[in-house]
Design a protein around this motif. Structure first.
Motif, PDB file in Angstrom:
ATOM      1  N   LEU A 145      44.717 -14.112  74.140  1.00  0.00           N
ATOM      2  CA  LEU A 145      44.959 -12.846  73.433  1.00  0.00           C
ATOM      3  C   LEU A 145      46.000 -13.022  72.326  1.00  0.00           C
ATOM      4  CD1 LEU A 145      45.022 -10.262  76.362  1.00  0.00           C
ATOM      5  CD2 LEU A 145      43.308 -10.460  74.575  1.00  0.00           C
ATOM      6  N   GLY A 146      46.274 -14.258  71.972  1.00  0.00           N
ATOM      7  CA  GLY A 146      47.197 -14.497  70.865  1.00  0.00           C
ATOM      8  C   GLY A 146      48.647 -14.663  71.295  1.00  0.00           C
ATOM      9  N   CYS A 147      48.874 -14.804  72.602  1.00  0.00           N
ATOM     10  CA  CYS A 147      50.250 -14.949  73.085  1.00  0.00           C
ATOM     11  C   CYS A 147      50.730 -16.363  72.805  1.00  0.00           C
ATOM     12  CB  CYS A 147      50.269 -14.657  74.586  1.00  0.00           C
ATOM     13  SG  CYS A 147      51.842 -15.002  75.349  1.00  0.00           S
ATOM     14  N   LEU A 148      51.745 -16.470  71.945  1.00  0.00           N
ATOM     15  CA  LEU A 148      52.187 -17.791  71.493  1.00  0.00           C
ATOM     16  C   LEU A 148      53.389 -18.322  72.254  1.00  0.00           C
ATOM     17  CD1 LEU A 148      51.806 -17.235  67.656  1.00  0.00           C
ATOM     18  CD2 LEU A 148      50.355 -18.644  69.117  1.00  0.00           C
ATOM     19  N   GLY A 149      54.147 -17.429  72.860  1.00  0.00           N
ATOM     20  CA  GLY A 149      55.362 -17.902  73.521  1.00  0.00           C
ATOM     21  C   GLY A 149      55.660 -17.117  74.776  1.00  0.00           C
ATOM     22  N   PRO A 150      56.619 -17.619  75.558  1.00  0.00           N
ATOM     23  CA  PRO A 150      56.942 -17.007  76.848  1.00  0.00           C
ATOM     24  C   PRO A 150      57.414 -15.552  76.749  1.00  0.00           C
ATOM     25  CG  PRO A 150      57.976 -19.145  76.627  1.00  0.00           C
ATOM     26  CD  PRO A 150      57.397 -18.827  75.302  1.00  0.00           C
ATOM     27  N   ASN A 151      58.068 -15.208  75.649  1.00  0.00           N
ATOM     28  CA  ASN A 151      58.546 -13.823  75.559  1.00  0.00           C
ATOM     29  C   ASN A 151      57.401 -12.836  75.410  1.00  0.00           C
ATOM     30  OD1 ASN A 151      61.365 -14.223  75.841  1.00  0.00           O
ATOM     31  ND2 ASN A 151      61.263 -15.283  73.888  1.00  0.00           N
ATOM     32  N   GLN A 152      56.368 -13.267  74.682  1.00  0.00           N
ATOM     33  CA  GLN A 152      55.187 -12.417  74.601  1.00  0.00           C
ATOM     34  C   GLN A 152      54.483 -12.374  75.953  1.00  0.00           C
ATOM     35  OE1 GLN A 152      53.477 -14.478  71.176  1.00  0.00           O
ATOM     36  NE2 GLN A 152      53.380 -12.524  70.137  1.00  0.00           N
ATOM     37  N   ALA A 153      54.560 -13.483  76.688  1.00  0.00           N
ATOM     38  CA  ALA A 153      53.909 -13.514  78.008  1.00  0.00           C
ATOM     39  C   ALA A 153      54.516 -12.455  78.927  1.00  0.00           C
ATOM     40  CB  ALA A 153      54.029 -14.899  78.632  1.00  0.00           C
ATOM     41  N   LYS A 154      55.794 -12.179  78.733  1.00  0.00           N
ATOM     42  CA  LYS A 154      56.425 -11.089  79.506  1.00  0.00           C
ATOM     43  C   LYS A 154      55.701  -9.780  79.206  1.00  0.00           C
ATOM     44  CE  LYS A 154      61.264 -12.634  79.375  1.00  0.00           C
ATOM     45  NZ  LYS A 154      62.610 -12.217  78.968  1.00  0.00           N
ATOM     46  N   ALA A 155      55.546  -9.502  77.914  1.00  0.00           N
ATOM     47  CA  ALA A 155      54.944  -8.231  77.520  1.00  0.00           C
ATOM     48  C   ALA A 155      53.484  -8.156  77.954  1.00  0.00           C
ATOM     49  CB  ALA A 155      55.071  -8.038  76.015  1.00  0.00           C
ATOM     50  N   PHE A 156      52.793  -9.293  77.909  1.00  0.00           N
ATOM     51  CA  PHE A 156      51.375  -9.271  78.258  1.00  0.00           C
ATOM     52  C   PHE A 156      51.152  -9.140  79.764  1.00  0.00           C
ATOM     53  CE2 PHE A 156      50.444 -10.934  73.996  1.00  0.00           C
ATOM     54  CZ  PHE A 156      49.316 -10.182  73.707  1.00  0.00           C
ATOM     55  N   GLY A 157      52.079  -9.630  80.568  1.00  0.00           N
ATOM     56  CA  GLY A 157      51.768  -9.593  81.994  1.00  0.00           C
ATOM     57  C   GLY A 157      52.948  -9.794  82.919  1.00  0.00           C
ATOM     58  N   ARG A 158      54.161  -9.497  82.455  1.00  0.00           N
ATOM     59  CA  ARG A 158      55.310  -9.402  83.329  1.00  0.00           C
ATOM     60  C   ARG A 158      55.832 -10.731  83.854  1.00  0.00           C
ATOM     61  NH1 ARG A 158      56.175  -4.270  84.294  1.00  0.00           N
ATOM     62  NH2 ARG A 158      57.889  -4.918  85.621  1.00  0.00           N
ATOM     63  N   SER A 159      55.296 -11.873  83.446  1.00  0.00           N
ATOM     64  CA  SER A 159      55.840 -13.116  83.998  1.00  0.00           C
ATOM     65  C   SER A 159      57.304 -13.230  83.579  1.00  0.00           C
ATOM     66  CB  SER A 159      55.054 -14.318  83.492  1.00  0.00           C
ATOM     67  OG  SER A 159      55.120 -14.396  82.092  1.00  0.00           O
ATOM     68  N   GLY A 160      58.148 -13.659  84.509  1.00  0.00           N
ATOM     69  CA  GLY A 160      59.564 -13.836  84.202  1.00  0.00           C
ATOM     70  C   GLY A 160      60.372 -12.557  84.203  1.00  0.00           C
ATOM     71  N   MET A 161      59.767 -11.449  84.606  1.00  0.00           N
ATOM     72  CA  MET A 161      60.501 -10.177  84.552  1.00  0.00           C
ATOM     73  C   MET A 161      61.039  -9.741  85.908  1.00  0.00           C
ATOM     74  SD  MET A 161      58.029  -8.260  81.868  1.00  0.00           S
ATOM     75  CE  MET A 161      58.942  -6.897  81.203  1.00  0.00           C
ATOM     76  N   GLY A 162      60.925 -10.578  86.915  1.00  0.00           N
ATOM     77  CA  GLY A 162      61.424 -10.221  88.238  1.00  0.00           C
ATOM     78  C   GLY A 162      62.872 -10.626  88.439  1.00  0.00           C
ATOM     79  N   PRO A 163      63.364 -10.486  89.668  1.00  0.00           N
ATOM     80  CA  PRO A 163      64.787 -10.736  89.930  1.00  0.00           C
ATOM     81  C   PRO A 163      65.245 -12.170  89.663  1.00  0.00           C
ATOM     82  CG  PRO A 163      63.589 -10.254  91.979  1.00  0.00           C
ATOM     83  CD  PRO A 163      62.658  -9.956  90.840  1.00  0.00           C
TER      84      PRO A 163
END
Lengths: 101, 465, 312
Positions: free
Chosen positions: B392-410
């Motif tokens: 979907l055009g996600c180029l980096g880990p920060n966008q991966a957060k927005a696309f699907g919450r990875s890295g957003m937990g405790p």
């Protein structure tokens, strides 16, 4: 939730005190690491995830992974970062939100 | 509020040796450490470990006693159980101790935050009963707890060390499932010449292998297709050696394929990091003294690049010399003379590294995990999800957060960050440096709303010297 | 919120949201977590509650009575929100307010644009745009894109690209620090500007309003201030763990309202900018295309043109 634990103490040093985990009374070594003490007591899992309800237990034992979260005094805290205290009441966090276990 | 010359975050080998050296040069030092006893993970609980435990863990462990003893100095204040959650302005540190938030201000900050286990995402790695090998060793050091009938999986010297310690503790592992291959060993041979300068490590390695052999521990080398089976907890592990399938029933699986710098604190203040291809991880950019792009902030020890405990101690002292020089505690010639000796020791400590890194590379199956494997343990995001985000055009880990919450937990991405960067880099065919890493934001570790709210009041600004 | 035309426009979007969300979920399989059960404006003093109510009365009058809101005293509020604290004297309940999961919205839109045949080029840094014949958009990596029309919806990027296309683009960043707790059991029913609980369980708190340029950092004083206000509103939040925070930059025009403007110098170029892209997503998806295409059904967006900044 209690099973025969593969974990055991090789040089027991501390007095054991009463700690409650969910509905169960456990005798755990005073002042020792809570996650370790619960593992020896056969507690597993420690919690179910709020996302899918999957069971989890301690993973890193160094305060980094947040998989050993338990509920103490209304707060979710890392069992691996706490010491056993007499009369501690430990619960599984957010048990009421668990979906499809 | 604490007000000192130097705040050190982490009381492991780098932090402790830096504290002692700085204190001796007249620098006031505040050490903040999360654990109830100084030592870091490598020397965890060393002051309180019984003789039985110390025998099992060996001389390498009790070596830490000299460092913890060094903390008894009038210029050193050690705050135990202090969890740092924010650094601002390169001088201001917010932390929680005993359920209360507090601030410390220092003219300089040394990050000595050590290493984390390299994330090893395998099918089933989130099941209860699966832990890092480091976790098993911490249980032994911290609580004298040994684990019966475990299987050790992965690669590297630490795997052998823990296996031998388990043998000595009377709970030999069922098996070692090792992911390095003969080709890795051959490739590492070109580093052997340099490694001979670090010969004690090579001898130690050979001695451990001999000890495991004598104890009759089965070693399965060159394993692929590793899967941990189980529904509510780990029940078995299956894998291939070549084309032959293997399966071992076990309720404890201990994973390890190397350690990586814990860069959370450094990243939270935007210190630039570079991809280190030899060590397969990101390392912060620092000069030879450990000074980062934020001029008041230094980094020493494994947090600046993996070198091990002894290297960390030397690096800590080197950073302390420069910090003392900044603060006029030592003259330039004295600093340089002292540093020269330390650098010589440091070079010897690091000599065997390239050989070890090449001989025990990360497990390929965990660098490019199968689609169904969970990558972000907190938010339960799979490798396939992350590859779909790339689609979907996600180029980096920060966008991966927005696309699907990875890295957003405790855990703030500690156990998925590297995997997410590597999966995206491969999927997008972009370098790791261009793919980058999560932007780490405060809190570095969760802090309660009550603790934060209490700090809105003004009494925390009272100065404690 | 106090400008009548904007109130109408966001009401239009709110009314279109349910259909928009249903269509998007059907097409992509992503649940947008839409809840439209109203939202609160919480107040800690009678004075501020009364002052705000009278502002809304004026607005309601300007809109010919079409601006539904209710005032709840502490006890009435407590029946709706059992976790509310004693320091909250009351709230204004806006029945039309709601919230959605912005991350799911993003992913659904990213899916759906592609599904409908849109091409999305990511990782592009647009350096220039001109109109030799068709519009020509030039990127740092040498990519050129040609099009009959161009919509500049680059957020704060419009500060530099706007003038290139003949816009004033008088926008500025305003920082809002926001924080999120761990996932918690249901604690808050309706959203407010102080705290809202997402469909995933995390409670979102904030934001601040700070004029600090492009600095998107997070400060301990900022977080502590937000935490203190949230704990005052919902005391049981004191035991919740904060797991994330960030500093976001709002894209603000001088009066805080959106800008919809066709370029006077380069017809066919449009500036679209706002800081409530989630609220307005339904209107932007459903009605803005008519405006961009100049059809008979186009909404009247005159009130949001750039002219308003020179006339006043």
């Amino acid at each position: 939730m209690k099973t025969d634990s593969p974990f055991r103490e090789i040089d027991p040093q501390s007095d054991h005190v009463l700690v409650r985990f969910e509905e169960e009374d456990l005798m755990l070594p005073l002042g020792e690491n809570l996650a370790g003490a619960l593992l020896v007591a056969g507690v597993m899992p420690f919690r179910h995830t709020p996302v899918s309800g999957a069971p989890r237990g301690p993973f890193c034992m160094m305060g980094a992974c947040y998989d050993c979260l338990v509920l103490i005094d209304g707060m979710t805290v890392q069992a691996c970062m706490l010491q056993v205290a007499e009369g501690m009441k430990v619960g599984m966090p957010s048990a009421d939100r668990v979906h499809d276990v | 509020m604490y007000n000192v010359d130097l705040i050190i975050i982490g009381a492991g080998p780098a932090g402790m040796s830096a504290a002692r050296r700085a204190a001796e040069l007249g620098i006031s030092v505040l050490i903040l450490d999360e654990q109830p006893v100084a030592g870091g993970q490598i020397y965890r609980n060393v002051d309180r470990a019984s003789a039985v435990r110390s025998d099992i863990l060996g001389k390498e462990y009790t070596h830490g006693l000299a460092l913890t003893k060094g903390l008894h100095h009038d210029n050193i204040t050690l705050l135990k159980g202090a969890v740092v959650w924010q650094i601002e302005e390169g001088t201001r540190v917010a932390f929680t101790q005993n359920g209360t938030g507090a601030l410390a201000v220092g003219k300089r900050i040394l990050l000595a935050t050590g290493a984390l286990e390299r994330p090893m995402p395998l099918s089933g790695w989130t099941l209860p009963g699966v832990m890092t090998a480091g976790a098993a060793q911490i249980l032994l050091k911290q609580s004298g707890i040994a684990c019966q009938g475990a299987v050790l999986v992965g690669s590297g010297p630490l795997l052998y060390l823990i296996a031998t310690q388990m043998v000595r503790a009377g709970v030999p592992p069922l098996a070692l499932i090792e992911t390095q291959t003969t080709r890795d060993l051959l490739r590492s041979m070109r580093h052997l010449g340099g490694a001979l300068r670090g010969w004690p490590y090579l001898v130690k390695g050979l001695r451990m292998l001999w000890e495991l052999r004598r104890a009759g521990i089965p070693r399965h080398v060159g394993a692929t297709g590793i899967t941990i089976e189980g529904d509510q907890a780990a029940q078995a592990i299956s894998f291939y050696i070549g084309k032959s399938a293997h399966r071992i029933e076990c309720d404890t699986v201990l994973l390890h394929h190397g350690v990586i710098p814990n860069t959370q604190a450094a990243r939270s203040i935007d210190i630039p990091h570079l991809w280190d291809a030899a060590q397969n991880c990101f390392v912060p950019e620092c000069d030879a003294w450990g000074r980062s792009a934020v001029a008041t902030v230094f980094i020493a020890g494994d947090g600046a690049g993996i070198g091990g405990a002894k290297a960390a101690a030397f690096a800590g002292e080197i950073a302390a010399l420069e910090i003392a020089h900044d603060l006029e505690g030592i003259s330039r010639p004295d600093r340089d003379a002292a540093a020269r000796k330390l650098r010589k020791h440091l070079a010897i400590e690091c000599a065997a590294r390239p050989f070890i890194d090449a001989a025990y590379p990360p497990y390929a199956g965990a660098i490019a995990p199968q689609d169904a494997t969970i990558i972000c343990r907190c938010e339960e995001v799979t490798a396939g999800d992350i590859r779909r985000f790339a689609g979907l055009g996600c180029l980096g880990p920060n966008q991966a957060k927005a696309f699907g919450r990875s890295g957003m937990g405790p855990c703030q991405g500690r156990y998925c960050g590297l995997s997410v960067s590597q999966i995206l880099a491969t999927a997008n065919n972009i370098s790791l440096d261009d793919t980058g890493y999560y932007r780490i934001r405060p809190p570095l570790k969760p802090v309660t709303m009550g603790e934060l709210a209490a700090m809105a009041a003004s009494e925390i600004n009272e100065v404690k010297e | 919120m106090k400008q009548p035309r904007y109130a109408q426009w966001s009401q239009t979007s709110a009314a279109a949201w349910a259909g928009f969300a249903a269509e998007l979920s059907d097409a992509t399989g992503h649940d947008l977590g839409l809840e439209q059960n109203g939202g609160y404006d919480l107040h800690f003093s009678e004075e501020s509650l009364e002052a705000t109510v009278s502002q809304y009365e004026v607005l309601k009058e300007k809109l010919g009575g079409d601006y539904p809101f209710e005032v709840l005293g502490h006890n009435a509020l407590r029946r709706e929100e059992p976790a509310i604290g004693p320091k909250v004297v009351g709230a204004i309940l806006h029945r039309q307010d709601g919230h959605a999961n912005p991350l799911n919205l993003l992913r659904a839109l990213a899916d759906d644009v592609r599904r409908l045949g849109g091409q999305v080029l990511t990782g592009k840094h647009v350096t220039h745009a001109d109109k030799p014949d068709l519009f020509r958009v030039s990127c740092a990596d040498g990519t050129e894109v040609h099009a009959r029309k161009i919509v500049l919806s680059a957020g704060l990027g419009a500060m530099s690209l706007g003038p290139v296309l003949g816009f004033k683009a008088p926008i500025r960043p305003q920082r809002g620090q926001v924080m999120i707790t761990e996932k918690l059991p249901k604690l808050i029913n309706r959203p407010s500007l102080i705290a809202r609980q997402t469909d995933e369980g995390g409670i979102q708190i904030g934001a601040t309003n700070e004029e600090v340029g492009l600095n998107n950092g997070v400060t301990q004083t900022g977080l502590s201030g937000l935490a203190a206000e949230a704990v005052a509103a919902f005391p049981s939040l004191a035991k919740a763990q904060l797991v994330r925070s960030w500093g976001a930059l709002r894209i603000l025009s001088p009066d805080g309202l959106p800008i919809y403007q066709e370029s006077p110098d380069m017809p066919g170029a449009y500036l679209v900018t706002c800081h409530s892209g989630v609220t307005l997503a339904a209107a932007h998806a459903r009605f803005l295309p008519d405006w961009l295409e100049g059809t008979d059904g186009a909404p009247n967006l005159e009130a949001f043109s750039e002219d308003r900044f020179t006339l006043s």
